[in-house]
Motif scaffolding. Structure first.
Motif, short mmCIF file in Angstrom:
data_model
loop_
_atom_site.label_atom_id
_atom_site.label_comp_id
_atom_site.label_asym_id
_atom_site.label_seq_id
_atom_site.Cartn_x
_atom_site.Cartn_y
_atom_site.Cartn_z
N PHE A 81 -0.34 15.52 -3.40
CA PHE A 81 -1.59 15.94 -4.04
C PHE A 81 -1.85 17.42 -3.77
O PHE A 81 -2.28 18.16 -4.66
CB PHE A 81 -2.77 15.10 -3.52
CG PHE A 81 -2.78 13.68 -4.00
CD1 PHE A 81 -2.59 13.38 -5.34
CD2 PHE A 81 -3.01 12.63 -3.11
CE1 PHE A 81 -2.61 12.05 -5.79
CE2 PHE A 81 -3.05 11.32 -3.55
CZ PHE A 81 -2.85 11.03 -4.89
N LYS A 82 -1.61 17.85 -2.54
CA LYS A 82 -1.87 19.24 -2.17
C LYS A 82 -0.96 20.20 -2.94
O LYS A 82 -1.40 21.28 -3.35
CB LYS A 82 -1.68 19.43 -0.66
CG LYS A 82 -2.76 18.79 0.18
CD LYS A 82 -2.45 18.84 1.66
CE LYS A 82 -2.43 20.26 2.18
NZ LYS A 82 -2.26 20.31 3.64
N MET A 91 -8.79 14.28 -6.77
CA MET A 91 -8.32 14.70 -5.46
C MET A 91 -8.28 16.22 -5.31
O MET A 91 -8.20 16.74 -4.18
CB MET A 91 -6.93 14.15 -5.18
CG MET A 91 -6.89 12.67 -4.87
SD MET A 91 -7.69 12.26 -3.29
CE MET A 91 -6.61 13.10 -2.13
N ILE A 92 -8.34 16.95 -6.40
CA ILE A 92 -8.15 18.41 -6.34
C ILE A 92 -9.10 19.12 -5.38
O ILE A 92 -8.67 19.97 -4.59
CB ILE A 92 -8.22 19.02 -7.76
CG1 ILE A 92 -6.96 18.61 -8.55
CG2 ILE A 92 -8.36 20.54 -7.70
CD1 ILE A 92 -6.96 19.07 -9.99
N PRO A 93 -10.41 18.79 -5.37
CA PRO A 93 -11.31 19.52 -4.44
C PRO A 93 -10.99 19.26 -2.97
O PRO A 93 -11.34 20.08 -2.11
CB PRO A 93 -12.70 18.98 -4.80
CG PRO A 93 -12.56 18.36 -6.14
CD PRO A 93 -11.16 17.84 -6.20
N TYR A 94 -10.35 18.13 -2.68
CA TYR A 94 -10.12 17.75 -1.29
C TYR A 94 -8.71 18.06 -0.81
O TYR A 94 -8.52 18.34 0.38
CB TYR A 94 -10.39 16.25 -1.12
CG TYR A 94 -11.72 15.82 -1.70
CD1 TYR A 94 -12.91 16.13 -1.06
CD2 TYR A 94 -11.79 15.14 -2.91
CE1 TYR A 94 -14.14 15.76 -1.60
CE2 TYR A 94 -13.00 14.76 -3.46
CZ TYR A 94 -14.17 15.07 -2.80
OH TYR A 94 -15.37 14.71 -3.35
N ALA A 95 -7.74 18.00 -1.69
CA ALA A 95 -6.34 18.17 -1.29
C ALA A 95 -5.94 19.64 -1.34
O ALA A 95 -5.13 20.06 -2.17
CB ALA A 95 -5.43 17.32 -2.17
N THR A 96 -6.52 20.41 -0.46
CA THR A 96 -6.17 21.83 -0.31
C THR A 96 -5.91 22.09 1.16
O THR A 96 -6.33 21.32 2.03
CB THR A 96 -7.31 22.74 -0.79
OG1 THR A 96 -8.43 22.58 0.10
CG2 THR A 96 -7.74 22.42 -2.22
N ARG A 98 -7.19 24.30 2.99
CA ARG A 98 -8.44 24.56 3.69
C ARG A 98 -9.19 23.27 4.00
O ARG A 98 -9.70 23.08 5.12
CB ARG A 98 -9.32 25.49 2.86
CG ARG A 98 -10.68 25.77 3.51
CD ARG A 98 -11.51 26.72 2.67
NE ARG A 98 -12.82 26.91 3.26
CZ ARG A 98 -13.76 27.71 2.75
NH1 ARG A 98 -13.51 28.41 1.66
NH2 ARG A 98 -14.93 27.84 3.34
N GLU A 99 -9.30 22.39 3.01
CA GLU A 99 -10.05 21.15 3.18
C GLU A 99 -9.26 20.08 3.92
O GLU A 99 -9.84 19.22 4.59
CB GLU A 99 -10.49 20.60 1.81
CG GLU A 99 -11.47 21.49 1.07
CD GLU A 99 -12.81 21.60 1.78
OE1 GLU A 99 -13.22 20.61 2.41
OE2 GLU A 99 -13.42 22.67 1.71
N LEU A 100 -7.94 20.12 3.79
CA LEU A 100 -7.11 19.06 4.37
C LEU A 100 -5.83 19.67 4.95
O LEU A 100 -4.75 19.51 4.40
CB LEU A 100 -6.77 18.02 3.30
CG LEU A 100 -6.28 16.66 3.78
CD1 LEU A 100 -7.39 15.92 4.52
CD2 LEU A 100 -5.79 15.83 2.61
N PRO A 101 -5.95 20.38 6.07
CA PRO A 101 -4.76 20.93 6.71
C PRO A 101 -3.85 19.80 7.21
O PRO A 101 -4.26 18.64 7.27
CB PRO A 101 -5.32 21.75 7.87
CG PRO A 101 -6.67 21.17 8.14
CD PRO A 101 -7.18 20.68 6.82
#
Length: 227
Positions: A81-82, A91-96, A98-101
């Motif tokens: 997803f990332k 999932m785009i806002p969360y799978a980054t 910064r948000e989900l190392p």
């Protein structure tokens, strides 16, 4: 609560015991990751809006059950997803990063893997307090029976699905379980696989000619795997 019931409840609600805790991992930034169950629980609060408080799935089967899946599989999907290898707009806002190392990917994957969803809510015969009963009831995942010829679906499953997903549908390390998974979600994923919008390692098995009746019978059988 009886002593034996307390042990069962504690085992179902707790994360991995120290002896079973995953080995430390060196992250891409050079730091060492060690499993933090509290961190995993905190991350899951964000995921719970769609996937349920205990990863049991939600949206009437639109959002999949995540609890009890292998942590390596869960982590792999989050990384996809990332990287956008697996596209999923919600999932785009969360799978980054910064948000989900990566440390969070590992924490939440192992936290979810440690929740073993029961097939049924706890029996009234088991003595426990109401709050513990409610938590276990929320974790339970039972799939409604789908219409179709279960025996015909079993034969199709044994011939084309069992090698990867297991005789009982519990999956393997990197092959997700089909038992206790919402059929609405599974149908949507099959559509993505067949149209090339999501990669599938063994797509040849999926594209073998199947009639609508074949798929209906397959779903009927899969819906019995949690019985």
């Amino acid at each position: 609560m009886r002593a034996w019931a307390m042990v069962v409840v504690a085992a179902m609600l707790a994360g991995p015991a120290a002896a079973d805790a995953p080995a430390p991992v060196t992250l891409p930034n050079g730091k060492t990751w060690t499993y933090d169950a509290e961190s995993g629980r905190d991350i899951m609060r964000t995921c719970a809006a769609c996937h349920g408080e205990y990863g049991e799935g939600g949206g009437g089967g639109v959002y999949p059950r995540l609890s009890g899946m292998h942590p390596d599989y869960l982590a792999e999907q989050l990384r996809r997803f990332k990287s956008r290898e697996r596209e999923n707009i919600p999932m785009i806002p969360y799978a980054t990063e910064r948000e989900l190392p990566e440390k969070d990917v590992l924490d939440v994957s192992h936290y979810l893997a440690a929740i073993k969803p029961p097939r049924h809510p706890p029996s009234d015969a088991v003595a426990m307090d109401a709050f513990e009963r409610l938590k276990l009831a929320k974790q339970a995942v039972q799939i409604p029976r789908e219409p179709g010829d279960v025996e015909a679906g079993r034969k199709l499953y044994d011939g084309e699905c069992m090698e990867c997903h297991g005789r009982d549908g519990q999956g393997r390390v990197r092959k997700p379980p089909l038992a206790q998974q919402h059929v609405k979600y599974l149908r949507a994923q099959i559509d993505l696989f067949l149209t090339g919008r999501r990669p599938h390692d063994d797509v040849d098995e999926l594209i073998r000619p199947k009639t609508e009746a074949d798929w209906r019978n397959l779903w009927a059988y899969v819906s019995t795997l949690d019985d």
